[in-house]
Design an enzyme around this catalytic site. Structure first.
Site, PDB file in Angstrom:
ATOM      1  N   ARG A   1      -1.638  -6.114  -8.150  1.00 34.78           N
ATOM      2  CA  ARG A   1      -0.544  -7.042  -7.829  1.00 34.78           C
ATOM      3  C   ARG A   1      -0.363  -8.059  -8.929  1.00 34.78           C
ATOM      4  O   ARG A   1       0.746  -8.422  -9.281  1.00 34.78           O
ATOM      5  CB  ARG A   1      -0.846  -7.791  -6.516  1.00 34.78           C
ATOM      6  CG  ARG A   1      -0.663  -6.955  -5.300  1.00 34.78           C
ATOM      7  CD  ARG A   1      -1.364  -7.561  -4.128  1.00 34.78           C
ATOM      8  NE  ARG A   1      -2.808  -7.414  -4.261  1.00 34.78           N
ATOM      9  CZ  ARG A   1      -3.673  -7.591  -3.296  1.00 34.78           C
ATOM     10  NH1 ARG A   1      -3.248  -7.983  -2.115  1.00 34.78           N
ATOM     11  NH2 ARG A   1      -4.955  -7.419  -3.492  1.00 34.78           N
TER      12      ARG A   1
ATOM     13  N   HIS B   1       0.839  -1.210   0.000  1.00 37.54           N
ATOM     14  CA  HIS B   1       0.000   0.000   0.000  1.00 37.54           C
ATOM     15  C   HIS B   1       0.876   1.264   0.000  1.00 37.54           C
ATOM     16  O   HIS B   1       0.597   2.226  -0.726  1.00 37.54           O
ATOM     17  CB  HIS B   1      -0.889   0.045   1.254  1.00 37.54           C
ATOM     18  CG  HIS B   1      -1.918  -1.045   1.333  1.00 37.54           C
ATOM     19  ND1 HIS B   1      -2.107  -1.805   2.462  1.00 37.54           N
ATOM     20  CD2 HIS B   1      -2.822  -1.505   0.423  1.00 37.54           C
ATOM     21  CE1 HIS B   1      -3.092  -2.676   2.253  1.00 37.54           C
ATOM     22  NE2 HIS B   1      -3.536  -2.525   1.034  1.00 37.54           N
TER      23      HIS B   1
ATOM     24  N   SER C   1      -3.098  -7.781   3.102  1.00 33.35           N
ATOM     25  CA  SER C   1      -3.316  -7.570   4.544  1.00 33.35           C
ATOM     26  C   SER C   1      -3.828  -8.848   5.195  1.00 33.35           C
ATOM     27  O   SER C   1      -3.414  -9.209   6.303  1.00 33.35           O
ATOM     28  CB  SER C   1      -4.323  -6.446   4.772  1.00 33.35           C
ATOM     29  OG  SER C   1      -3.873  -5.244   4.221  1.00 33.35           O
TER      30      SER C   1
ATOM     31  N   LYS D   1     -16.091  -6.488   5.067  1.00 34.42           N
ATOM     32  CA  LYS D   1     -15.365  -7.637   5.610  1.00 34.42           C
ATOM     33  C   LYS D   1     -15.017  -7.298   7.050  1.00 34.42           C
ATOM     34  O   LYS D   1     -14.993  -6.121   7.427  1.00 34.42           O
ATOM     35  CB  LYS D   1     -14.111  -7.936   4.788  1.00 34.42           C
ATOM     36  CG  LYS D   1     -13.232  -6.732   4.462  1.00 34.42           C
ATOM     37  CD  LYS D   1     -12.123  -7.120   3.472  1.00 34.42           C
ATOM     38  CE  LYS D   1     -11.382  -5.895   2.952  1.00 34.42           C
ATOM     39  NZ  LYS D   1     -10.458  -6.163   1.880  1.00 34.42           N
TER      40      LYS D   1
HETATM   41  P1  ADP Z   1      -9.708  -3.296  -0.581  1.00 30.02           P
HETATM   42  O1  ADP Z   1      -9.674  -1.951  -1.236  1.00 30.02           O
HETATM   43  O2  ADP Z   1     -10.229  -4.354  -1.501  1.00 30.02           O
HETATM   44  O3  ADP Z   1     -10.348  -3.296   0.760  1.00 30.02           O
HETATM   45  P2  ADP Z   1      -6.980  -3.136   0.368  1.00 30.02           P
HETATM   46  O4  ADP Z   1      -7.312  -2.121   1.379  1.00 30.02           O
HETATM   47  O5  ADP Z   1      -6.132  -4.276   0.836  1.00 30.02           O
HETATM   48  O6  ADP Z   1      -8.213  -3.779  -0.370  1.00 30.02           O
HETATM   49  O7  ADP Z   1      -6.185  -2.472  -0.837  1.00 30.02           O
HETATM   50  C1  ADP Z   1      -6.421  -1.190  -1.332  1.00 30.02           C
HETATM   51  C2  ADP Z   1      -5.781  -1.071  -2.697  1.00 30.02           C
HETATM   52  O8  ADP Z   1      -4.394  -1.390  -2.625  1.00 30.02           O
HETATM   53  C3  ADP Z   1      -6.342  -2.028  -3.764  1.00 30.02           C
HETATM   54  O9  ADP Z   1      -6.290  -1.363  -5.009  1.00 30.02           O
HETATM   55  C4  ADP Z   1      -5.399  -3.193  -3.738  1.00 30.02           C
HETATM   56  O10 ADP Z   1      -5.366  -3.880  -4.983  1.00 30.02           O
HETATM   57  C5  ADP Z   1      -4.098  -2.458  -3.500  1.00 30.02           C
HETATM   58  N1  ADP Z   1      -3.109  -3.346  -2.882  1.00 30.02           N
HETATM   59  C6  ADP Z   1      -3.257  -4.199  -1.856  1.00 30.02           C
HETATM   60  N2  ADP Z   1      -2.113  -4.864  -1.590  1.00 30.02           N
HETATM   61  C7  ADP Z   1      -1.211  -4.399  -2.497  1.00 30.02           C
HETATM   62  C8  ADP Z   1       0.172  -4.705  -2.784  1.00 30.02           C
HETATM   63  N3  ADP Z   1       0.835  -5.631  -2.104  1.00 30.02           N
HETATM   64  N4  ADP Z   1       0.753  -4.036  -3.795  1.00 30.02           N
HETATM   65  C9  ADP Z   1       0.067  -3.110  -4.505  1.00 30.02           C
HETATM   66  N5  ADP Z   1      -1.221  -2.797  -4.314  1.00 30.02           N
HETATM   67  C10 ADP Z   1      -1.850  -3.423  -3.316  1.00 30.02           C
END
Ligand code: ADP
Length: 177
Positions: free
Chosen positions: A95, A22, A133, A46
């Site tokens: 990713r 992130h 995460s 979630k």
């Molecule tokens: P969500 O938005 O589905 O609740 P997250 O909070 O985990 O999921 O992720 C927010 C954004 O960051 C999404 O666009 C997700 O694809 C991206 N993301 C999550 N993990 C990574 C990573 N390891 N590398 C790059 N982008 C990521």
């Protein structure tokens, strides 16, 4: 023709908690756009381990060295929040191909609701392609080490959280000492 302003962007997510993946995407976006709002969704569909305030505070600390980033929570429709911030771009991180399908669907739905806003997907650095995460939470819950995968203060917060919540698993003593 006047160029549309693409200077403000919103990077939304649950960030439960922030990982180095992130942080990588947020810094890349901040290098492209004049200002980036990192928007922590206050009611993701979630179960979350960290409260909205905790998720915001952990991200703020992780991104404090990048002055053109503001971290805040948001609720309601993402397109409404994006418009309210004066942004025309939503940033998401990719990713792998497996992320694409969901991002594509969400981007088209958001465009249906608000055609003036576009989604820009940034590719993660290769060392973070396997980070999520939820997997990192499971590793910490089972006593594993996530150093180098999340900011140091996030790793500490995860260990504290699991040791204070017996319902989600206990941390072996060697990790907490
Ligand atoms: P969500 O938005 O589905 O609740 P997250 O909070 O985990 O999921 O992720 C927010 C954004 O960051 C999404 O666009 C997700 O694809 C991206 N993301 C999550 N993990 C990574 C990573 N390891 N590398 C790059 N982008 C990521």
């Amino acid at each position: 023709m006047r160029r549309p302003s693409l200077t403000i962007a919103v990077y939304p997510g649950s960030f439960d908690p922030a990982t180095n993946g992130h942080v990588d995407i947020a810094r890349r976006a901040a290098a492209i756009f004049e200002h980036l709002f990192v928007a922590v969704y206050d009611a993701p569909p979630k179960n979350v381990l960290f409260s909205t305030e905790e998720r915001v505070t952990l991200l703020q600390k992780a991104l404090k060295d990048t002055p053109n980033i503001t971290v805040a929570s948001f609720g309601g429709l993402l397109v409404d929040y994006t418009k309210a911030k004066g942004a025309k771009v939503i940033v998401r991180g990719l990713r792998a191909i497996s992320d694409f399908e969901m991002e594509f669907q969400m981007a088209l739905l958001n465009r249906k609701m608000e055609p003036t806003i576009d989604v820009v997907c940034l590719m993660t650095s290769e060392q973070y392609t396997f980070l999520s995460s939820s997997i990192l939470k499971e590793i910490v819950m089972l006593g594993g080490n996530v150093n180098g995968l999340v900011p140091g203060h996030v790793a500490e917060a995860m260990k504290r959280k699991f040791s204070s919540r017996p319902d989600v698993g206990a941390i072996p003593r060697y990790l907490t000492s």
